[in-house]
Design an enzyme around this catalytic site. Structure first.
Site, mmCIF file in Angstrom:
data_model
loop_
_atom_site.group_PDB
_atom_site.id
_atom_site.type_symbol
_atom_site.label_atom_id
_atom_site.label_comp_id
_atom_site.label_asym_id
_atom_site.label_seq_id
_atom_site.Cartn_x
_atom_site.Cartn_y
_atom_site.Cartn_z
ATOM 1 N N ASP A 450 0.839 -1.190 0.000
ATOM 2 C CA ASP A 450 0.000 0.000 0.000
ATOM 3 C C ASP A 450 0.875 1.240 0.000
ATOM 4 O OD1 ASP A 450 0.713 -0.561 2.818
ATOM 5 O OD2 ASP A 450 -0.585 1.144 3.276
ATOM 6 N N SER A 451 0.432 2.277 -0.695
ATOM 7 C CA SER A 451 1.094 3.580 -0.711
ATOM 8 C C SER A 451 2.543 3.435 -1.165
ATOM 9 C CB SER A 451 0.982 4.225 0.677
ATOM 10 O OG SER A 451 1.369 5.574 0.646
ATOM 11 N N ALA A 452 3.506 3.798 -0.314
ATOM 12 C CA ALA A 452 4.909 3.630 -0.681
ATOM 13 C C ALA A 452 5.232 2.165 -0.947
ATOM 14 C CB ALA A 452 5.806 4.168 0.439
#
Length: 789
Positions: A450-452
């Site tokens: 998720d995300s980074a």
């Protein structure tokens, strides 16, 4: 290939005003909503104008006049954006991009004002009508509406500047700097007080309020310590004045996001990992048989090449910045499976102290799973570990029935790019080679993050293809960051109001990951005004104080009335408190300074295939070119000619500087400016951010062709939405299997909020569904399609 757009409904015991505003948002078209609001505003304005010369009546009349003016000015701008928004969708089944999100957010604000105006019209004669409260709320939402109108004009500027179908700013780099410099001076505090999270589902808003109170109290804790005022145990998460004064909280929130460096955010985001809070989280999460932290020794090993398994390539341990070192990973499994209690695996176990979950011998072991999930956590490249994400990973392990290996990569700024990528790639290759120890046969392997972590999933897969080793069978990326350049897009305009992803914080995280030095922009005047420039970077002291203060968290919330008001706050005895328009929205009269801004080094997005990649290293390597020393042949740094066309700031033409965004505001419209003085948002200018291993959206077609099937789950109100849309469009244009699911009304990071409400549980279940699709159904090759414009 498919797209999907999900509308998640509201739930639970939500304030009736929030539910009503949410219904209005989805039930009325823009023109009808605007006209209804204007009619009510005129009626209320006429009523309060007839109530005499009193201050309260004058302000109420003035706020409704402002609502009328802003609503009428905003409607045509939103209509323009909505008329062309479909051109930027992935496909007709996935109506999602930053332009749509901006229009939806403005509609949410209009809907709330419409509901509040109806309430005022119906109750203004009642003796129970709370004049002060309603006036403060109307002024707050008027401020928000004014700022949203400014964002709509900025979006129109992007629309006129970008290439057809492009969502990211593609103007001259000097113009880009001017654009962002102008954008970050906008007032933000109104979005962090009474209006906090108005765009999200109502069930999320109490959580966001708790986070905002915790954040400003956390900052106050350190301000008191550094100024010698003394620190009490209840100063952390306890400052009562922030809980009861939304305007003060919003102003303090704005000061924090503008002035604190990445070390503060790193520490604040890691607060859930202190022993007390992590233990509470684990008490409420799924119980699993295996949750063990492993330390992979920094030893090179051989991996077979997919093109010819008789040949091998050497996988070296991570080397960047700090030299060889172990890589930490966490193995999570709902059942104890064969191999997971072997002596070889036990030799890698790293103790976690009293919290460590020990394996208990069982008469029978479950057989090895046919699949394996390799997980990479988010946290802006600077914060969190697998421990922060363990609660939902345990649920995944139960629902999927497969072991999960979560990688604890080193974090920036202490370990900037490419250290995290090297560690994640090393751990991924180790998992593929030693999957039997992890309780899996390795027939199907999914990369999830998720995300980074989503960014790292893409880049790990790209590096695996460059090495010629096995790539994962699919990638599930939740709200990934695919473009780390400091550039504007319509969805990134939402960072002005997003309490979890403010633009200045995003920039600091990217600068830290890119290796940029954190500059000290402390200002004596700001310190005198109580700015957070006094915060220490000593994270050891930070965690010590966190442990001392965490135990008083719950107690302090029960004792809010015992705290004194802020010295600068308005006394409670004042009959009509000075609200947003005066307390938090004061506008400086002097010119805004510009010396603190670094010049940007942005180029047009290269999305036209391999013709633009001559300066990049060739990563489509054959087995013959790989050889045993392949790690030294994969170059993370762009070629020397990448930056050859960049202009120095002083070389910009005068006419380019004359085309600033201010010229796009209609005559007479003036958005509110930050009252904190010149905003300092250093933008890291190294060309490293254009490296495809850092910004996979900028990767050439030849690299993207090597990716496995990709499933992206994004949030419609996420400032990073356009990263997902543009990345999916690039893959779709190359004929690669890709799906994009967009959930509405949820913030970035919903996986960590999976247990909060029904909406977050539904979104988390969607991620599990996509992982299951990768693990159980081999993807069929997709027919090439024309890129959608």
């Amino acid at each position: 290939m498919e797209g999907r757009h999900l509308l998640l409904g509201a739930e639970g015991a939500i304030h009736p005003e929030a539910r009503q505003a949410s219904r209005l948002t989805h039930s009325m078209d823009l023109h009808t909503m605007t006209q209804s609001l204007v009619t009510l505003a005129e009626d209320n304005m006429a009523f309060f104008s007839s109530q005499g010369p009193g201050e309260t009546a004058r302000r109420l009349s003035g706020v409704f006049a402002g609502i009328r003016e802003q609503a009428l000015g905003l409607e045509p701008a939103l209509g323009r954006l909505l008329s062309v928004a479909h051109l930027f969708d992935l496909d007709a089944e996935t109506p999602a991009n930053g332009y749509r999100s901006l229009v939806h957010t403005a509609r949410c604000c209009l809907a709330h004002l419409l509901h509040k105006s109806r309430y005022v019209a119906s109750n203004r004669r009642s003796i129970f009508f709370r004049t002060s409260h309603n006036l403060a709320e109307l002024e707050a939402y008027l401020a928000a509406l004014t700022q949203l109108r400014a964002l709509a004009y900025y979006a129109q500027h992007l629309l006129a500047t970008n290439q057809p179908g492009g969502l990211f700013f593609e103007g001259d780099e000097g113009l880009t700097a001017d654009f962002l410099r102008e954008y970050v001076t906008l007032h933000k505090g109104c979005f962090y007080g009474r209006c906090l999270g108005f765009q999200f589902t109502p069930a999320i808003r109490p959580f966001l309020q708790t986070i905002s109170i915790g954040l400003v109290s956390f900052g106050e804790h350190y301000k008191r310590k550094e100024t010698g005022l003394g620190v009490t145990a209840s100063s952390l998460f306890t400052s009562g004045r922030f809980a009861i004064d939304p305007e003060l909280r919003g102003a303090e929130f704005e000061r924090i996001i503008q002035n604190l460096d990445v070390h503060f955010w790193k520490a604040f985001w890691n607060i859930t990992e202190i022993e007390v809070l992590s233990s509470l989280a684990n008490m409420t999460s799924t119980t699993v048989r295996v949750s063990r932290l492993l330390s992979l020794p920094p030893e090179a090993f051989e991996m077979p090449l997919t093109a010819d398994p008789k040949l091998t390539v050497t996988i070296s341990p991570p080397l960047a910045h700090t030299g060889p070192g172990p890589v930490l990973v966490r193995l999570i499994s709902y059942d104890l499976r064969e191999g997971q209690d072997s002596k070889e695996l036990n030799s890698l176990v790293k103790s976690e102290g009293p919290r460590s979950l020990e394996l208990r011998p069982r008469p029978q072991q479950a057989p090895r799973s046919q699949s394996l999930v390799v997980h990479i956590h988010g946290g802006g490249f600077v914060a969190q570990t697998s421990k922060s994400h363990e609660p939902y990973l345990k649920s995944w392990a139960q629902e999927l029935g497969t072991p999960i290996l979560s990688i604890d990569y080193s974090l920036a700024p202490e370990a900037p790019f490419p250290r995290a990528l090297e560690e994640c790639f090393y751990a991924y290759c180790w998992a593929v080679k030693h999957c039997a120890l992890l309780g899996s046969t390795g027939e199907r392997i999914c990369l999830a993050g998720d995300s980074a972590g989503g960014n790292l999933c893409f880049t790990v897969s790209l590096r695996a293809a460059a090495f010629g080793v096995r790539v994962p069978d699919g990638i599930m990326a939740a709200y990934p960051a695919t473009m780390l350049q400091s550039t504007a897009s319509p969805s990134r305009l939402l960072s002005l109001m997003d309490p979890l992803l403010p633009l200045s914080v995003l920039t600091k995280c990217v600068s830290a990951y890119a290796g940029g030095e954190i500059e000290d922009h402390s200002d004596p005047n700001q310190k005198a005004l109580g700015m957070m420039g006094l915060v220490q970077r000593d994270t050891a002291l930070l965690f010590r104080d966190l442990r001392l203060g965490a135990s008083s968290w719950l107690h302090s919330f029960l004792d809010l009335s015992g705290h004194k008001s802020h010295a600068n706050s308005v006394p409670m005895a004042e009959p009509m408190r000075r609200s947003v328009s005066e307390a938090a929205l004061a506008q400086p009269e002097g010119p805004l300074g510009t010396d603190s801004f670094k010049s940007l080094t942005l180029h047009d997005l290269s999305l036209k295939g391999n013709s633009d990649t001559s300066g990049s290293p060739d990563l489509s390597l054959s087995a013959e070119t790989l050889g045993p020393s392949m790690p030294s042949n994969v170059n993370f740094l762009p070629g020397p000619d990448v930056h050859k066309d960049a202009k120095a700031p002083g070389e910009l033409r005068a006419k380019d500087r004359g085309q600033g965004v201010l010229a796009n505001f209609p005559e007479g419209f003036h958005p509110r400016r930050a009252s904190q003085g010149p905003t300092r948002m250093p933008i890291y200018s190294s060309p490293i951010v254009k490296n495809p291993f850092m910004s996979p959206l900028l990767a050439p077609d030849s690299m993207l062709q090597s990716l496995p099937p990709v499933h992206i789950v994004a949030c419609a109100l996420d400032p990073m939405l356009d990263d997902s849309v543009m990345f999916a469009r690039r893959l779709r244009g190359l004929g690669k299997p890709v799906t994009l699911c967009v959930v509405e009304d949820l913030p970035h990071g919903f996986l960590s909020l999976a247990a909060l409400c029904r909406e977050t549980r539904q979104a988390a279940a969607l991620c599990v569904e996509r992982i299951r699709l990768i693990l159980t159904q081999p993807a069929a090759p997709a027919a090439p399609t024309e890129p959608r414009v």
